[in-house]
Design a protein around this motif. Structure first.
Motif: not given
Length: 262
Positions: A215-227
């Motif tokens: 759920a947390a990953g789905k709410a992230m922007a692309d750059q945050e997800r990459k980090h």
């Protein structure tokens, strides 16, 4: 891993060590014969269909169906001689009266939103007297390698429901198939030692999957997800090291294999 797409990475890094062994086991169970017609549902980049083609040669027909056009694009590149179709497991794109001697669904059933509809479509596709094989991974609590990696990811993501291991209860699969009209439903658990020559691509792809399913990953922007992917990979390094096997990584992996007749 450069600019490769996910389907290209999946084919290059996962198919050989992770998915091909189970396709081989499935066809050892089903015993293909010359002239058989084989359907691979949720074929991905097509390893089940390709193993069927290897065993049948020209004396048979193989069709692979998947909902992901990008996966099918890789499948067509790797094996242009196989019939590939875009379609949903809950409404298979079959011609009128088109049926198969063997229907296989390897590691796809757990992802289908309407499992009853998919089971009914498998039954529709299977010729009278034909054989079905469905494989789903066992729960990841039984598979230490993936359980340990999930627990590292959950430190940053919170609880993760890993869909890949979400339909490991074999009694539910058996009941689903019987309700769809299959008979002689049988199941067994198969375990294999799986080895990757290089554990890094496996770790990256597994981490991307876990982040994408959270759920947390789905709410992230692309750059945050990459980090976050990079942070989880760093935190997972000790886990990977604990499964080291020479220059690679090896672990025990278990799958259900449920067979039935039409």
């Amino acid at each position: 891993m450069g600019q490769a797409s996910f389907p290209e990475m999946y084919e290059r890094w996962l198919v050989g060590p992770l998915f091909r062994p189970w396709a081989e086991v499935t066809f050892e169970e089903l015993k293909l014969s010359p002239g058989h017609r084989v359907l691979d549902i949720a074929c991905g980049t097509g390893i089940v269909a390709r193993v069927a083609r290897e065993r049948l040669g020209a004396a048979g027909y193989v069709l692979g169906i998947d909902i992901n056009a990008d996966m099918l694009a890789v499948a067509r590149t790797v094996a242009p001689d196989i019939d590939w179709r875009l379609g949903n497991a809950g409404a298979l794109p079959l011609h009128d009266g088109e049926q198969f001697d063997v229907v296989v669904c390897q590691q796809g059933l757990q992802f289908f939103p309407d499992k009853s509809a998919a089971a009914a479509e498998m039954r529709r596709a299977l010729a009278q007297g034909g054989r079905l094989a469905v494989a789903t991974w066992r729960p990841d609590d039984e598979i230490r390698f993936f359980r340990d990696l999930r627990r590292v990811a959950e430190r940053l993501l919170g609880p993760v429901m890993d869909l890949r291991h979400s339909f490991g209860n074999v009694a539910l699969i058996e009941a689903l198939l019987r309700d769809a009209g299959f008979h002689d439903v049988r199941s067994r658990t198969i375990s294999r030692r799986i080895r990757f020559e290089d554990g890094a691509p496996l770790l990256r792809l597994n981490t991307m999957a876990l982040v994408g399913m959270s759920a947390a990953g789905k709410a992230m922007a692309d750059q945050e997800r990459k980090h976050v992917v990079e942070d989880i990979m760093s935190g997972s390094a000790p886990v990977l090291q604990s499964y080291a096997d020479g220059s690679g990584v090896a672990f025990e992996l278990s799958s259900n294999l449920v067979t039935a007749k039409g």
